[in-house]
Design a protein around this motif. Structure first.
Motif, short mmCIF file in Angstrom:
data_model
loop_
_atom_site.label_atom_id
_atom_site.label_comp_id
_atom_site.label_asym_id
_atom_site.label_seq_id
_atom_site.Cartn_x
_atom_site.Cartn_y
_atom_site.Cartn_z
N GLU A 1 0.84 -1.19 0.00
CA GLU A 1 0.00 0.00 0.00
C GLU A 1 0.87 1.24 0.00
O GLU A 1 1.86 1.30 0.73
CB GLU A 1 -0.91 0.03 1.24
CG GLU A 1 -2.02 -0.96 1.17
CD GLU A 1 -2.98 -0.86 2.35
OE1 GLU A 1 -2.69 -0.12 3.31
OE2 GLU A 1 -4.02 -1.52 2.29
N GLU A 2 0.48 2.19 -0.85
CA GLU A 2 1.14 3.50 -0.86
C GLU A 2 0.02 4.53 -0.92
O GLU A 2 -0.75 4.58 -1.88
CB GLU A 2 2.06 3.63 -2.07
CG GLU A 2 2.79 4.95 -2.07
CD GLU A 2 3.74 5.10 -3.24
OE1 GLU A 2 4.52 6.05 -3.22
OE2 GLU A 2 3.70 4.28 -4.17
N ASP A 3 -0.06 5.34 0.13
CA ASP A 3 -1.15 6.30 0.28
C ASP A 3 -2.48 5.55 0.21
O ASP A 3 -2.72 4.67 1.02
CB ASP A 3 -1.06 7.41 -0.77
CG ASP A 3 0.24 8.20 -0.64
OD1 ASP A 3 0.69 8.43 0.50
OD2 ASP A 3 0.81 8.57 -1.68
N GLU A 4 -3.31 5.87 -0.75
CA GLU A 4 -4.63 5.23 -0.88
C GLU A 4 -4.62 4.05 -1.85
O GLU A 4 -5.63 3.39 -2.04
CB GLU A 4 -5.67 6.26 -1.34
CG GLU A 4 -5.85 7.41 -0.37
CD GLU A 4 -6.46 6.96 0.94
OE1 GLU A 4 -7.41 6.15 0.92
OE2 GLU A 4 -6.00 7.41 1.99
N ASP A 5 -3.49 3.79 -2.51
CA ASP A 5 -3.38 2.74 -3.53
C ASP A 5 -2.90 1.42 -2.95
O ASP A 5 -1.96 1.38 -2.16
CB ASP A 5 -2.42 3.17 -4.64
CG ASP A 5 -2.90 4.39 -5.39
OD1 ASP A 5 -4.13 4.53 -5.57
OD2 ASP A 5 -2.06 5.20 -5.80
N THR A 6 -3.55 0.35 -3.36
CA THR A 6 -3.12 -1.00 -2.97
C THR A 6 -2.69 -1.73 -4.24
O THR A 6 -3.42 -1.75 -5.23
CB THR A 6 -4.26 -1.78 -2.30
OG1 THR A 6 -4.67 -1.08 -1.13
CG2 THR A 6 -3.82 -3.18 -1.92
#
Length: 64
Positions: A46-51
């Protein structure tokens, strides 16, 4: 081998919840928090809101 354990899955286990850098065969890199993995070394990052789900056979290196 390392303080994290003697097997690659040991390193992944201690890296869950931590920031990692993943390099793929095609040269692409992913950075983010390792939130999961399985016995095939498929990874969930996960990076910020992205999976992102990364297929294990595309991974060249994982750096905790």
């Amino acid at each position: 081998m390392s303080e994290n354990g003697n097997r690659p899955l040991d390193v992944l286990e201690t890296s869950v919840g931590e920031s990692v850098t993943i390099q793929l065969k095609d040269g692409e890199r992913y950075e983010g928090e390792l939130v999961g993995y399985d016995q095939h070394m498929n990874l969930v990052v996960e990076e910020d809101e992205d999976t992102t789900i990364i297929r294990g056979d595309n991974v060249v290196t994982i750096r905790p």
